[in-house]
Design a protein around this motif. Sequence first.
Motif, mmCIF file in Angstrom:
data_model
loop_
_atom_site.group_PDB
_atom_site.id
_atom_site.type_symbol
_atom_site.label_atom_id
_atom_site.label_comp_id
_atom_site.label_asym_id
_atom_site.label_seq_id
_atom_site.Cartn_x
_atom_site.Cartn_y
_atom_site.Cartn_z
ATOM 1 N N MET A 1 0.302 -0.577 -0.193
ATOM 2 C CA MET A 1 -0.162 0.021 0.003
ATOM 3 C C MET A 1 0.045 0.093 0.148
ATOM 4 O O MET A 1 -0.318 -0.812 -0.525
ATOM 5 C CB MET A 1 -0.274 -0.036 -0.035
ATOM 6 C CG MET A 1 -0.502 0.320 -0.141
ATOM 7 S SD MET A 1 -1.094 -0.160 -0.586
ATOM 8 C CE MET A 1 -1.074 -0.369 -0.847
ATOM 9 N N LEU A 3 -0.767 1.651 -0.394
ATOM 10 C CA LEU A 3 -0.388 2.026 -1.059
ATOM 11 C C LEU A 3 -1.375 2.801 -0.292
ATOM 12 O O LEU A 3 -2.072 2.569 0.233
ATOM 13 C CB LEU A 3 -0.202 0.780 -1.144
ATOM 14 C CG LEU A 3 0.592 0.209 -0.927
ATOM 15 C CD1 LEU A 3 0.667 -0.684 -1.276
ATOM 16 C CD2 LEU A 3 1.593 0.195 -1.085
ATOM 17 N N HIS A 45 -2.661 -4.441 -4.135
ATOM 18 C CA HIS A 45 -3.759 -3.599 -3.648
ATOM 19 C C HIS A 45 -4.977 -3.582 -4.674
ATOM 20 O O HIS A 45 -4.880 -4.010 -5.895
ATOM 21 C CB HIS A 45 -2.975 -2.299 -3.916
ATOM 22 C CG HIS A 45 -2.786 -1.644 -5.167
ATOM 23 N ND1 HIS A 45 -1.713 -1.907 -5.594
ATOM 24 C CD2 HIS A 45 -3.252 -0.806 -5.585
ATOM 25 C CE1 HIS A 45 -1.550 -1.294 -6.907
ATOM 26 N NE2 HIS A 45 -2.539 -0.526 -7.105
ATOM 27 N N ASP A 53 -3.872 -5.220 -8.289
ATOM 28 C CA ASP A 53 -2.448 -5.112 -9.119
ATOM 29 C C ASP A 53 -1.480 -5.337 -8.014
ATOM 30 O O ASP A 53 -1.465 -4.896 -6.905
ATOM 31 C CB ASP A 53 -2.511 -3.757 -9.551
ATOM 32 C CG ASP A 53 -3.320 -3.582 -11.070
ATOM 33 O OD1 ASP A 53 -3.707 -4.612 -11.475
ATOM 34 O OD2 ASP A 53 -2.927 -2.517 -11.587
ATOM 35 N N PRO A 54 -0.395 -5.666 -8.706
ATOM 36 C CA PRO A 54 0.833 -5.952 -7.684
ATOM 37 C C PRO A 54 1.404 -4.658 -7.420
ATOM 38 O O PRO A 54 1.166 -3.385 -8.140
ATOM 39 C CB PRO A 54 1.883 -6.709 -8.531
ATOM 40 C CG PRO A 54 1.502 -6.360 -9.850
ATOM 41 C CD PRO A 54 -0.103 -6.067 -9.985
ATOM 42 N N ASN A 55 2.178 -4.631 -6.271
ATOM 43 C CA ASN A 55 2.815 -3.378 -5.858
ATOM 44 C C ASN A 55 4.292 -3.685 -5.369
ATOM 45 O O ASN A 55 4.165 -4.716 -4.654
ATOM 46 C CB ASN A 55 2.219 -2.334 -5.021
ATOM 47 C CG ASN A 55 1.722 -2.961 -3.906
ATOM 48 O OD1 ASN A 55 0.368 -3.400 -3.882
ATOM 49 N ND2 ASN A 55 2.142 -3.172 -2.760
ATOM 50 N N ALA A 56 5.309 -2.693 -4.883
ATOM 51 C CA ALA A 56 6.232 -3.110 -4.060
ATOM 52 C C ALA A 56 5.967 -3.341 -2.804
ATOM 53 O O ALA A 56 4.732 -2.654 -2.203
ATOM 54 C CB ALA A 56 6.988 -1.636 -4.214
ATOM 55 N N THR A 57 6.256 -4.526 -2.124
ATOM 56 C CA THR A 57 5.930 -4.766 -0.663
ATOM 57 C C THR A 57 6.211 -3.961 0.114
ATOM 58 O O THR A 57 7.265 -3.401 0.306
ATOM 59 C CB THR A 57 6.752 -6.114 -0.468
ATOM 60 O OG1 THR A 57 6.336 -7.011 -1.465
ATOM 61 C CG2 THR A 57 6.359 -6.845 0.861
ATOM 62 N N ARG A 58 5.197 -3.500 0.692
ATOM 63 C CA ARG A 58 5.362 -2.596 1.906
ATOM 64 C C ARG A 58 4.847 -3.056 3.249
ATOM 65 O O ARG A 58 4.075 -3.877 3.121
ATOM 66 C CB ARG A 58 4.399 -1.128 1.654
ATOM 67 C CG ARG A 58 5.035 -0.343 0.741
ATOM 68 C CD ARG A 58 4.766 1.071 0.931
ATOM 69 N NE ARG A 58 5.557 1.848 0.044
ATOM 70 C CZ ARG A 58 5.562 3.151 0.180
ATOM 71 N NH1 ARG A 58 4.952 3.863 1.093
ATOM 72 N NH2 ARG A 58 6.311 3.942 -0.709
ATOM 73 N N THR A 88 7.647 0.252 6.154
ATOM 74 C CA THR A 88 8.818 -0.202 5.454
ATOM 75 C C THR A 88 8.486 -0.327 3.925
ATOM 76 O O THR A 88 7.313 -0.875 3.676
ATOM 77 C CB THR A 88 9.604 -1.340 5.979
ATOM 78 O OG1 THR A 88 8.750 -2.487 5.720
ATOM 79 C CG2 THR A 88 9.727 -1.227 7.279
ATOM 80 N N GLN A 89 9.413 -0.453 3.073
ATOM 81 C CA GLN A 89 9.265 -0.844 1.700
ATOM 82 C C GLN A 89 10.518 -1.635 1.626
ATOM 83 O O GLN A 89 11.633 -1.304 1.637
ATOM 84 C CB GLN A 89 9.310 0.253 0.519
ATOM 85 C CG GLN A 89 9.088 -0.300 -0.603
ATOM 86 C CD GLN A 89 8.760 0.792 -1.921
ATOM 87 O OE1 GLN A 89 7.433 1.438 -1.579
ATOM 88 N NE2 GLN A 89 9.266 1.150 -2.761
ATOM 89 N N ASN A 90 10.356 -2.761 0.652
ATOM 90 C CA ASN A 90 11.495 -3.655 0.307
ATOM 91 C C ASN A 90 12.322 -2.957 -0.578
ATOM 92 O O ASN A 90 12.031 -2.194 -1.424
ATOM 93 C CB ASN A 90 10.910 -4.800 -0.119
ATOM 94 C CG ASN A 90 10.184 -5.968 0.925
ATOM 95 O OD1 ASN A 90 10.336 -5.513 2.027
ATOM 96 N ND2 ASN A 90 10.042 -7.099 0.486
ATOM 97 N N ASP A 91 13.691 -3.464 -0.313
ATOM 98 C CA ASP A 91 14.741 -3.218 -1.802
ATOM 99 C C ASP A 91 14.011 -3.824 -2.871
ATOM 100 O O ASP A 91 13.419 -4.993 -2.898
ATOM 101 C CB ASP A 91 15.967 -3.889 -1.392
ATOM 102 C CG ASP A 91 16.692 -3.324 -0.327
ATOM 103 O OD1 ASP A 91 16.448 -2.100 0.059
ATOM 104 O OD2 ASP A 91 17.388 -4.102 0.422
ATOM 105 N N ALA A 92 14.311 -3.303 -3.972
ATOM 106 C CA ALA A 92 13.715 -3.981 -5.424
ATOM 107 C C ALA A 92 15.143 -4.487 -5.913
ATOM 108 O O ALA A 92 16.050 -3.717 -6.210
ATOM 109 C CB ALA A 92 13.379 -2.809 -6.290
ATOM 110 N N GLY A 104 15.295 0.109 -0.329
ATOM 111 C CA GLY A 104 14.087 0.039 0.571
ATOM 112 C C GLY A 104 14.164 1.176 1.795
ATOM 113 O O GLY A 104 15.396 1.613 1.710
#
Lengths: 288, 231
Positions: A1, A3, A45, A53-58, A88-92, A104
């Motif tokens: 989330m 987002l 989300h 839809d996918p998103n960066a993991t938070r 937090t948000q993960n490293d891509a 991240g």
Amino acid sequence: MTLKKLITTIAILLLSYQYSFAQWTKDKGKGYYKVSAWYLESDEHYTDTGEKDPNATRTNFNFNFYGQYGLTKKWDLIAYVPFFSRTTQNDAVSRTTGQVLTEGEAVNSIGDIDLGVNYSIFNKNSWALSASLKFGLPTGKSEGGSDGSFQTGDGEFNQLMQLNLGKSFKIYNQSFYSKVYFGFNNRTNNFSDQLTTGLELGTQLIQNKFWLIGRLNTIQSLHNGSLNAQNSQGSIFANNIEYVGLGAEVAYYINKKLGVSFNYSSLLSGKIIAANPSFSAGVFLDVK
Amino acid sequence: MIKKYMLLFVSLFLMQTSCIGEDIINDFIEPELRILNPISSLPVPETYQLNTAYFNNIGIEEEAIVTWTSSNANIITINSSGFLTAISEGTAIISASVQENDVFLEESFTITITEDGTVIIIEPIVKAGTIATTSSYLLTGTFTLQEQENSDDLLLSVNSDYQATTSLPGLYLYLTNNPNSISGAYSVGPVSVFNGAHTYTIPDTNINDYTYLLYWCQPFGVKVGTGEILD
């Protein structure tokens, strides 16, 4: 989330799950107090069309205090205080090269505090009707991280007015209670107002010892707020969040006052909100 | 009893404050050698410097040893640095190639050498494409990307058929060589127009530097839509 400002809704969702598992207001001097850890990890989300839809993991995590104290026989004081919130948000990381493409991040702060009162309008036989007024205080961080999208609050002051109708009953000697509620959340800062509805059903599987509670909650936007991407350039604030959520809680009394509870909540449908389930675990003190 | 639960909470706290996980991104694309400034004609005896860029398998530009060849050295010659010299009238093919590990890439174009004194009029290059959503969010339209006379800037014109959702927070536009990643991409900036024609000026950029428009949701960290930049 994240987002985002999913946090707003998450906070509301969270608060709706924090009530003591009963439909009645507390008597004078009585209360229910709980300290919980709540966790949401979101890698998808619901979009504005209701699809996932996918998103960066938070991840969103908080330690919170929920308290309900009986000021009088009819008036309760309610407080929800997320005294530590972490987003937090993960490293891509590139699958091809193994390199970190985007670092991240993490932001810690206090979250948005809710304060309110609950008034018992009617409490007779097996029926109870009460009204709640809750104020959402923008005590959290509405911007954080390198792109401003890490928040622990929505930055707006809102007022939630709610009617709660409860009834206790028995089916085959098994005690149940049910509660329905209907509320209006007046939001500021150009956010759309919201209608909240909910249904709660609880039973004591072991008398005075073990509770099982199920909850269904909805939030509908009135789409009367002007905030959107067009007039908030680059903002991470999403408006017009909606959802239908389903949750379950188990609570176990270790002794007459002290107990532990576990909560699982998930969304059946939604718009602009994290699609993953959240979990919480808490220790409560029920002063009857 | 209370101490036991406090210990549990402290443990959860420490777990949460210590770790940031990893998301694995599928960002592989085929490596590409690109001649950035090909020309179609050159008069005798003029010269011209060609430039190339090698993009690796995630679309990031890397140094590479380029080998240049001319199909007919009697018409045009080219040295190891990509420097052309027109010798005599005719047509030839100029090729650039790289060998990176086990990958061999070659790019070529045809050039016509004209007689001495011919005036070559170089028209600004115009490329175009279609913007399409790669998500559940509304995003559609067409665009052109064109060189500007007497300028190193490009003009990106998004046409009147363009529509984008206003529900999505933090929508940004990038120029990129990898439609799956903003790594190495040029950030045009936050999207502020969600309907109809509008333009962006892209400073100091070659028209062959990027191959995609990429619409990216910054807070969600995902692509929303792309538009391939085509000749």
